[in-house]
Design a protein around this motif. Structure first.
Motif, PDB file in Angstrom:
ATOM      1  N   MET A   1      33.427  38.438  55.166  1.00 46.80           N
ATOM      2  CA  MET A   1      33.811  39.780  55.556  1.00 46.80           C
ATOM      3  C   MET A   1      33.394  40.799  54.502  1.00 46.80           C
ATOM      4  SD  MET A   1      37.503  41.192  56.827  1.00 46.80           S
ATOM      5  CE  MET A   1      37.715  42.933  57.227  1.00 46.80           C
ATOM      6  N   PHE A   2      33.307  40.362  53.255  1.00 47.40           N
ATOM      7  CA  PHE A   2      32.882  41.270  52.198  1.00 47.40           C
ATOM      8  C   PHE A   2      31.375  41.537  52.259  1.00 47.40           C
ATOM      9  CE2 PHE A   2      31.402  42.110  47.827  1.00 47.40           C
ATOM     10  CZ  PHE A   2      32.141  43.246  47.553  1.00 47.40           C
ATOM     11  N   GLY A   3      30.606  40.539  52.680  1.00 46.46           N
ATOM     12  CA  GLY A   3      29.165  40.766  52.733  1.00 46.46           C
ATOM     13  C   GLY A   3      28.388  39.536  53.150  1.00 46.46           C
ATOM     14  N   PRO A   4      27.083  39.671  53.313  1.00 47.23           N
ATOM     15  CA  PRO A   4      26.241  38.583  53.807  1.00 47.23           C
ATOM     16  C   PRO A   4      25.696  37.681  52.708  1.00 47.23           C
ATOM     17  CG  PRO A   4      24.943  40.566  53.657  1.00 47.23           C
ATOM     18  CD  PRO A   4      26.322  40.937  53.197  1.00 47.23           C
ATOM     19  N   VAL A   5      25.999  37.938  51.447  1.00 48.15           N
ATOM     20  CA  VAL A   5      25.441  37.166  50.343  1.00 48.15           C
ATOM     21  C   VAL A   5      26.065  35.772  50.347  1.00 48.15           C
ATOM     22  CG1 VAL A   5      25.077  37.074  47.849  1.00 48.15           C
ATOM     23  CG2 VAL A   5      25.200  39.295  49.007  1.00 48.15           C
ATOM     24  N   ARG A   6      25.267  34.736  50.214  1.00 51.19           N
ATOM     25  CA  ARG A   6      25.758  33.357  50.213  1.00 51.19           C
ATOM     26  C   ARG A   6      25.454  32.696  48.864  1.00 51.19           C
ATOM     27  NH1 ARG A   6      27.707  35.547  53.761  1.00 51.19           N
ATOM     28  NH2 ARG A   6      27.669  35.071  56.005  1.00 51.19           N
ATOM     29  N   GLY A   7      26.253  31.668  48.526  1.00 50.25           N
ATOM     30  CA  GLY A   7      26.024  30.948  47.283  1.00 50.25           C
ATOM     31  C   GLY A   7      26.425  31.770  46.076  1.00 50.25           C
ATOM     32  N   PRO A   8      25.972  31.367  44.886  1.00 51.04           N
ATOM     33  CA  PRO A   8      26.294  32.127  43.674  1.00 51.04           C
ATOM     34  C   PRO A   8      25.805  33.570  43.798  1.00 51.04           C
ATOM     35  CG  PRO A   8      25.323  29.992  43.122  1.00 51.04           C
ATOM     36  CD  PRO A   8      25.158  30.166  44.599  1.00 51.04           C
ATOM     37  N   TRP A   9      26.575  34.496  43.257  1.00 46.06           N
ATOM     38  CA  TRP A   9      26.176  35.896  43.290  1.00 46.06           C
ATOM     39  C   TRP A   9      24.932  36.086  42.431  1.00 46.06           C
ATOM     40  CZ3 TRP A   9      28.889  38.809  46.650  1.00 46.06           C
ATOM     41  CH2 TRP A   9      30.175  38.380  46.993  1.00 46.06           C
ATOM     42  N   PRO A  10      23.835  36.579  43.000  1.00 46.46           N
ATOM     43  CA  PRO A  10      22.630  36.774  42.187  1.00 46.46           C
ATOM     44  C   PRO A  10      22.815  37.882  41.156  1.00 46.46           C
ATOM     45  CG  PRO A  10      22.325  37.708  44.372  1.00 46.46           C
ATOM     46  CD  PRO A  10      23.618  36.957  44.401  1.00 46.46           C
TER      47      PRO A  10
ATOM     48  N   HIS B   1      32.665  31.368  44.530  1.00 48.77           N
ATOM     49  CA  HIS B   1      31.833  31.860  43.424  1.00 48.77           C
ATOM     50  C   HIS B   1      32.433  33.161  42.902  1.00 48.77           C
ATOM     51  CE1 HIS B   1      28.747  28.880  44.435  1.00 48.77           C
ATOM     52  NE2 HIS B   1      28.996  29.188  45.690  1.00 48.77           N
ATOM     53  N   LYS B   2      33.160  33.075  41.816  1.00 53.69           N
ATOM     54  CA  LYS B   2      33.872  34.230  41.294  1.00 53.69           C
ATOM     55  C   LYS B   2      32.910  35.235  40.667  1.00 53.69           C
ATOM     56  CE  LYS B   2      37.942  33.945  39.567  1.00 53.69           C
ATOM     57  NZ  LYS B   2      39.137  33.655  38.749  1.00 53.69           N
ATOM     58  N   ARG B   3      33.374  36.460  40.615  1.00 53.19           N
ATOM     59  CA  ARG B   3      32.675  37.524  39.918  1.00 53.19           C
ATOM     60  C   ARG B   3      33.727  38.507  39.411  1.00 53.19           C
ATOM     61  NH1 ARG B   3      29.662  41.380  44.403  1.00 53.19           N
ATOM     62  NH2 ARG B   3      30.041  43.028  42.869  1.00 53.19           N
ATOM     63  N   PRO B   4      33.382  39.374  38.476  1.00 54.39           N
ATOM     64  CA  PRO B   4      34.383  40.309  37.957  1.00 54.39           C
ATOM     65  C   PRO B   4      34.930  41.217  39.048  1.00 54.39           C
ATOM     66  CG  PRO B   4      32.458  40.234  36.525  1.00 54.39           C
ATOM     67  CD  PRO B   4      32.097  39.470  37.765  1.00 54.39           C
ATOM     68  N   SER B   5      36.166  41.655  38.860  1.00 55.82           N
ATOM     69  CA  SER B   5      36.761  42.582  39.819  1.00 55.82           C
ATOM     70  C   SER B   5      35.926  43.848  39.916  1.00 55.82           C
ATOM     71  CB  SER B   5      38.197  42.924  39.412  1.00 55.82           C
ATOM     72  OG  SER B   5      39.026  41.779  39.485  1.00 55.82           O
ATOM     73  N   LEU B   6      35.944  44.437  41.100  1.00 58.12           N
ATOM     74  CA  LEU B   6      35.129  45.610  41.401  1.00 58.12           C
ATOM     75  C   LEU B   6      36.051  46.770  41.755  1.00 58.12           C
ATOM     76  CD1 LEU B   6      32.430  47.030  42.186  1.00 58.12           C
ATOM     77  CD2 LEU B   6      32.683  45.974  44.457  1.00 58.12           C
ATOM     78  N   THR B   7      35.975  47.843  40.982  1.00 59.93           N
ATOM     79  CA  THR B   7      36.772  49.047  41.240  1.00 59.93           C
ATOM     80  C   THR B   7      35.881  50.109  41.866  1.00 59.93           C
ATOM     81  OG1 THR B   7      38.241  48.582  39.369  1.00 59.93           O
ATOM     82  CG2 THR B   7      38.225  50.831  40.226  1.00 59.93           C
ATOM     83  N   MET B   8      36.356  50.656  43.003  1.00 59.66           N
ATOM     84  CA  MET B   8      35.591  51.669  43.717  1.00 59.66           C
ATOM     85  C   MET B   8      36.465  52.889  43.975  1.00 59.66           C
ATOM     86  SD  MET B   8      33.443  49.185  46.330  1.00 59.66           S
ATOM     87  CE  MET B   8      32.274  50.484  46.752  1.00 59.66           C
ATOM     88  N   GLU B   9      35.902  53.886  44.611  1.00 58.73           N
ATOM     89  CA  GLU B   9      36.637  55.112  44.886  1.00 58.73           C
ATOM     90  C   GLU B   9      37.830  54.845  45.803  1.00 58.73           C
ATOM     91  OE1 GLU B   9      34.097  58.150  46.461  1.00 58.73           O
ATOM     92  OE2 GLU B   9      32.540  57.822  44.944  1.00 58.73           O
ATOM     93  N   GLY B  10      38.795  55.753  45.778  1.00 57.36           N
ATOM     94  CA  GLY B  10      39.911  55.684  46.708  1.00 57.36           C
ATOM     95  C   GLY B  10      40.899  54.578  46.420  1.00 57.36           C
ATOM     96  N   ASP B  11      41.083  54.219  45.150  1.00 59.78           N
ATOM     97  CA  ASP B  11      42.029  53.151  44.757  1.00 59.78           C
ATOM     98  C   ASP B  11      41.669  51.804  45.376  1.00 59.78           C
ATOM     99  OD1 ASP B  11      43.666  54.876  43.204  1.00 59.78           O
ATOM    100  OD2 ASP B  11      44.663  55.590  45.019  1.00 59.78           O
ATOM    101  N   ASN B  12      40.399  51.586  45.614  1.00 57.60           N
ATOM    102  CA  ASN B  12      39.928  50.297  46.116  1.00 57.60           C
ATOM    103  C   ASN B  12      39.546  49.400  44.945  1.00 57.60           C
ATOM    104  OD1 ASN B  12      39.560  50.448  49.233  1.00 57.60           O
ATOM    105  ND2 ASN B  12      38.737  52.406  48.502  1.00 57.60           N
ATOM    106  N   VAL B  13      40.233  48.261  44.822  1.00 55.71           N
ATOM    107  CA  VAL B  13      39.909  47.277  43.787  1.00 55.71           C
ATOM    108  C   VAL B  13      39.747  45.925  44.472  1.00 55.71           C
ATOM    109  CG1 VAL B  13      40.569  46.189  41.628  1.00 55.71           C
ATOM    110  CG2 VAL B  13      41.269  48.554  42.090  1.00 55.71           C
TER     111      VAL B  13
END
Length: 215
Positions: free
Chosen positions: A79-88, A112-124
């Protein structure tokens, strides 16, 4: 008390919550976008697009209510995106632009973990690979007494259903047949899991079903 809920989750008449072959061009799978014809015209959705228009009525009432009292979201990686496997890399930031429609912490289940992502509108966005129970505990803590909403996709909803962790679901059944894709109910015995249909309301665009866990 904080509840775990599914809201405005659309399925076809034959039970599919997404079409096959999700991709950048077809984020909901082939023909999957047609499921949401009930939602797209509503004032709630049009407001998300920054437009001051849209339809009122029952469909909009359900769409509007789906965002009420939500303190955190859980979603699957698809649901977050179409990327598969380890995050390039960390360039992919979701389907929604710089200001996603969540405005609360979102927990993305991924191997496949990655650092938290902070975006506009209090979206983390937090990328987590813990058990579904551990992720729910984190989401409830972040929600601070409000409800936690599962956004999808189908696999994540099924996992939480099988574990009897979902308290309430609002499903919008769209009057179309997909024939293939991701089926929400295949192999699940909802009555045996303790779920009942507590209410249903039909409109020309969808049948809205409220399913609750007993006990």
């Amino acid at each position: 008390m904080s509840k775990l809920c599914v809201r405005a989750f659309t399925i076809s008449l034959d039970g599919f919550g997404a079409g096959p072959n999700q991709s950048l061009e077809n984020p909901l799978g082939v023909e999957g976008e047609n499921l949401h014809r009930w939602f797209f015209p509503t004032k709630t959705f049009q407001k998300m697009l920054g437009k001051d228009r849209g339809t009122d009525g029952v469909d909009n009432d359900f769409a509007e209510k789906s965002f009420e009292n939500i303190g955190a979201w859980i979603m699957g990686r698809n649901m977050f995106g179409p990327v598969r496997g380890p995050w390039p890399d960390e360039s992919w930031k979701g389907w929604w632009g710089d200001n996603p429609p969540y405005h609360v912490p979102v927990f993305v289940l991924t191997h496949h973990k990655r650092p938290s992502l902070t975006m506009e509108g209090d979206n983390v966005f937090h990328f987590v690979s813990d058990s579904i129970e551990a992720v729910l505990a984190q989401a409830k803590e972040a929600a601070k007494g409000k409800d936690v909403r599962i956004g999808g996709g189908v696999a994540i909803v099924r996992q939480y259903l099988e574990a009897r962790l979902i308290d309430e679901m609002h499903l919008a059944q769209s009057p179309i047949l997909l024939g293939r894709g991701e089926n929400l109910f295949a192999g699940l015995d909802l009555p045996a899991l303790g779920y009942v249909c507590a209410d249903h309301v039909a409109t020309p665009a969808a049948t809205h079903l409220i399913i609750k866990k007993q006990g």
